[in-house]
Enzyme design. Structure first.
Site, mmCIF file in Angstrom:
data_model
loop_
_atom_site.group_PDB
_atom_site.id
_atom_site.type_symbol
_atom_site.label_atom_id
_atom_site.label_comp_id
_atom_site.label_asym_id
_atom_site.label_seq_id
_atom_site.Cartn_x
_atom_site.Cartn_y
_atom_site.Cartn_z
ATOM 1 N N ASP A 37 -1.758 -11.575 -12.194
ATOM 2 C CA ASP A 37 -0.661 -10.975 -11.418
ATOM 3 C C ASP A 37 0.565 -10.579 -12.237
ATOM 4 O O ASP A 37 1.649 -10.441 -11.669
ATOM 5 C CB ASP A 37 -0.206 -11.934 -10.307
ATOM 6 N N GLU A 120 -5.405 -7.659 -4.725
ATOM 7 C CA GLU A 120 -5.086 -7.760 -3.305
ATOM 8 C C GLU A 120 -3.956 -6.829 -2.919
ATOM 9 O O GLU A 120 -4.042 -6.126 -1.915
ATOM 10 C CB GLU A 120 -4.700 -9.203 -2.957
ATOM 11 N N GLU A 124 2.172 -3.811 -4.571
ATOM 12 C CA GLU A 124 2.900 -4.416 -5.687
ATOM 13 C C GLU A 124 2.485 -3.798 -7.018
ATOM 14 O O GLU A 124 3.296 -3.675 -7.934
ATOM 15 C CB GLU A 124 2.671 -5.927 -5.702
#
Length: 212
Positions: A37, A120, A124
């Protein structure tokens, strides 16, 4: 200071910026130390830094090199390291999270998953490259080499948007490739679970979900 208050460190083995807490617990900060991430999280910092840099140019001169490190971690190309004092031993991988074949990024770092790498939050991911574009404009725009970095950030953003529209934006056409009325197919895979299809919602989409 003596560095004891630093929350981020440069990983000389894999070429990236990782969190201090992750050195003790690999799952800390969402697995940051294993490159999970990064583009999600560093994108927020890049956006804030770009806004501050535009409003207060002294922010760039004072903190620019620190922000650059986060930029390089997620949006580096072979010629973008311009402000690290000529330290050739410092390296970052080419667009760490981006899959150029798929056009979008994968969020999972070094953690293994049964269905391959996945992502996911396409929003973002898009925010990361938009923020990288904004920071590159504030930081480097105006010179030939700097404009190349700006254009590269635009490329990252454009491909991420296209990838999100292709795989994450669910529409009647994307879940029903063959339309009887038109007699044509969009030739796209249908990776979505039936339950999610009913609500036009995509969750964590893995690479083998699309290819299987």
């Amino acid at each position: 200071g003596d560095g004891s208050d630093r929350r981020l460190f440069y990983d000389v083995d894999l070429g990236g910026i990782v969190s201090k807490d992750g050195l003790k617990d690999v799952f800390s900060d969402f697995g940051n130390v294993r490159y999970n991430d990064h583009h999600f999280h560093y994108g927020y910092v890049l956006y804030a830094a770009a806004v501050l840099g535009r409003a207060k140019p002294t922010f760039v001169s004072q903190y620019g090199s620190y922000v650059d490190s986060l930029f390089y971690d997620v949006a580096h190309n072979s010629s973008s390291v311009m402000n690290l004092g000529g330290k050739s031993e410092i390296f970052f991988p080419f667009a760490r999270h981006k899959s150029w074949f798929d056009g979008h990024s994968f969020a999972s770092g070094l953690f293994p998953f049964a269905d391959g790498k996945s992502q996911e939050s396409s929003s973002e991911a898009t925010n990361c490259y938009f923020s990288a574009y904004l920071w590159s404009k504030v930081r480097w725009a105006g010179s030939p080499e700097g404009d190349k970095i700006v254009d590269y950030a635009r490329l990252l953003l454009a491909t991420e948007i296209t990838g999100a529209k292709t795989y994450w934006h669910m529409t009647p056409r994307s879940i029903n490739p063959f339309t009887a009325t038109s007699g044509s197919s969009n030739l796209l895979p249908v990776p979505y679970n039936t339950i999610f299809q009913q609500n036009y919602m995509v969750g964590n989409l893995g690479m083998t979900d699309v290819t299987s």
